[in-house]
Motif scaffolding. Structure first.
Motif: not given
Length: 485
Positions: A349-369
């Motif tokens: 994440g950057s100042f202009t795009h904080p927490d991207r790419p993690r906050s991107h709607p296409n970022f994986p949400r499962t299988g992260l364990l």
């Protein structure tokens, strides 16, 4: 806590960032502390701010990096501003954020003492231009020249013959956007820079200038959109690398011509979206063509598009320039999950795009364990985002050797109260700060933090504080502020 020191001003600084604070409480906070408005996105609170009697409160939501104001709120802010110059300033900001000002507001702005500044508003209706071109103030007449193509021929003739030198110069420069400028006119200009960068030049003058011994002259010409193809080709062979680099970014080159230009490029240098590429973001064919450009800055500018054709996304997601992939992750809603995960390994994440790419709607949400035991701390952070993660996983990562992983555990709502208390003594300050905000902290510990000068502000952001208590400490803060005034 009876007998303990109160820190009402520190509490006031924190309350605005407390997610449990109600709109009513934040509206009351406007009379005490307004710093929270920089990130506030609550419509009711912003409505109250732009209607506030204090001009400093009214202007705060607009004077931020990314204003959250609606078009209606922008218009009300402009109308409520008593200072004519500030009113025009807010109108400029509103236009920059895509707001269409109502007709009567333009009337009001043009009737005020800051008429010359109001005449520069980029979306001024064309039917206002005749009045501006005949205005008594030469600054207004000169400004009207910027809309040359919207002016009727008789008005252009009047401006070209104006009695004021600055108006005539502005008119002359606008006139020569389409009519070639002869050498004698160029020689008479008080400052030639604009003509070099923007005007259409006579063939003789142009041929002379592209071989001028002054590199600044050639550098200005390199970006002139009206330069002939022959002169562009001459500058593409210029001995100065920065001039050749400017030529390489011209929109009128085809990709074969662009690839033939020799220039040095530092991949680590800061890059901005090229305006001419941004203007083509909605053109799928142009995006396909430019996505294979030899120039990284052009591909980076393509990657900044909100939406791109699937084949363009696929190509840019494999681009050799990792900044292209980063920009795609930050800006494009179509960025693929695999690439987002790859970018996350080296960018969070950057100042202009904080927490991207993690906050991107296409970022994986499962299988992260599967990353709970990954060698990289940044990847271990992801494990707690998996819906199948458990409080035991939170407890494990709360003891991780890397601070960034402990910080992620400290913000988790499943953190055990004992672990939350333990993390208050973490060696990393940012971990301690996040732990202070965790709602699982015991009430007694949270109260102690509120009464410690060093932690009072951060503790006041904890959402576990009951709303009635927030009102009480806000009342204390209001009393303290009133006593200082």
């Amino acid at each position: 806590m009876p007998g303990r020191r109160a820190w009402p001003l520190h509490w006031a600084e924190g309350i605005g960032s407390n997610p449990a604070a109600t709109d009513e409480l934040l509206i009351r906070l406007l009379d005490v502390e307004v710093g929270f408005l920089h990130s506030c996105d609550r419509p009711a609170v912003l409505d109250a701010a732009v209607a506030h009697p204090d001009p400093q409160v009214r202007s705060r939501p607009a004077d931020t990096f990314r204003p959250k104001l609606t078009s209606d709120q922008w218009v009300r802010l402009v109308r409520a501003e008593p200072s004519p110059s500030r009113r025009v300033l807010w109108a400029e900001h509103a236009c920059a954020w895509g707001v269409e000002l109502p007709e009567d507001l333009y009337d009001d702005l043009l009737a005020g003492p800051s008429r010359a500044q109001a005449a520069e508003l980029p979306r001024l209706p064309a039917h206002r231009l005749p009045g501006l071109a005949a205005d008594a103030d030469p600054r207004v007449r000169a400004t009207a020249c910027a809309r040359w193509e919207d002016l009727a021929a008789p008005l252009r003739a009047l401006l070209l013959a104006d009695t004021d030198d600055a108006v005539r110069t502005a008119a002359m420069l606008a006139h020569h956007n389409s009519v070639p400028m002869p050498r004698e006119v160029f020689a008479a200009l008080p400052a030639p820079r604009h003509a070099l960068e923007q005007c259409r030049l006579s063939p003789e003058l142009e041929a002379e200038l592209v071989r001028d011994g002054d590199a600044e002259v050639r550098r200005a010409l390199a970006a002139n959109p009206r330069l002939s193809a022959h002169s562009v080709a001459v500058l593409a062979e210029d001995p100065s690398d920065d001039i050749r680099a400017a030529v390489a970014l011209r929109p009128d080159l085809n990709e074969e011509q662009r690839a033939a230009v020799r220039y040095d490029f530092d991949p680590t240098s800061m890059s901005r979206t090229l305006p001419w590429v941004e203007g083509l973001h909605g053109d799928a064919d142009a995006m396909r063509r430019l996505a294979v450009s030899s120039h990284p800055l052009i591909r980076r500018s393509v990657a900044r598009a909100r939406h791109l054709p699937p084949d363009v996304v696929e190509r840019l997601a494999r681009d050799e320039d990792r900044t292209v992939r980063l920009f795609l992750a930050e800006s494009c809603d179509d960025a693929p999950a695999e690439m987002l995960l790859e970018v996350w390994r080296w960018w969070d994440g950057s100042f202009t795009h904080p927490d991207r790419p993690r906050s991107h709607p296409n970022f994986p949400r499962t299988g992260l364990l599967r990353y709970v035991g990954d060698p990289g701390g940044r990847m271990r952070r992801l494990a707690l985002d998996d819906p199948e993660s458990t409080p035991a996983d939170v407890a494990r990562l709360a003891r991780d050797p890397q601070a960034e992983v402990r910080r992620r555990a400290a913000e988790d709502s499943r953190l055990a109260p004992a672990d939350a208390v333990r993390l208050l003594n973490d060696p990393a300050a940012h971990v301690r700060g996040i732990a202070m905000r965790n709602p699982r902290l015991p009430a007694r510990v949270l109260a102690e933090l509120l009464h410690d000068r060093d932690t009072a502000c951060t503790a006041a952001t904890n959402p576990a504080i009951p709303v009635p208590v927030l009102h009480r400490i806000l009342a204390a803060a209001a009393t303290a502020v009133a006593a200082r005034r």
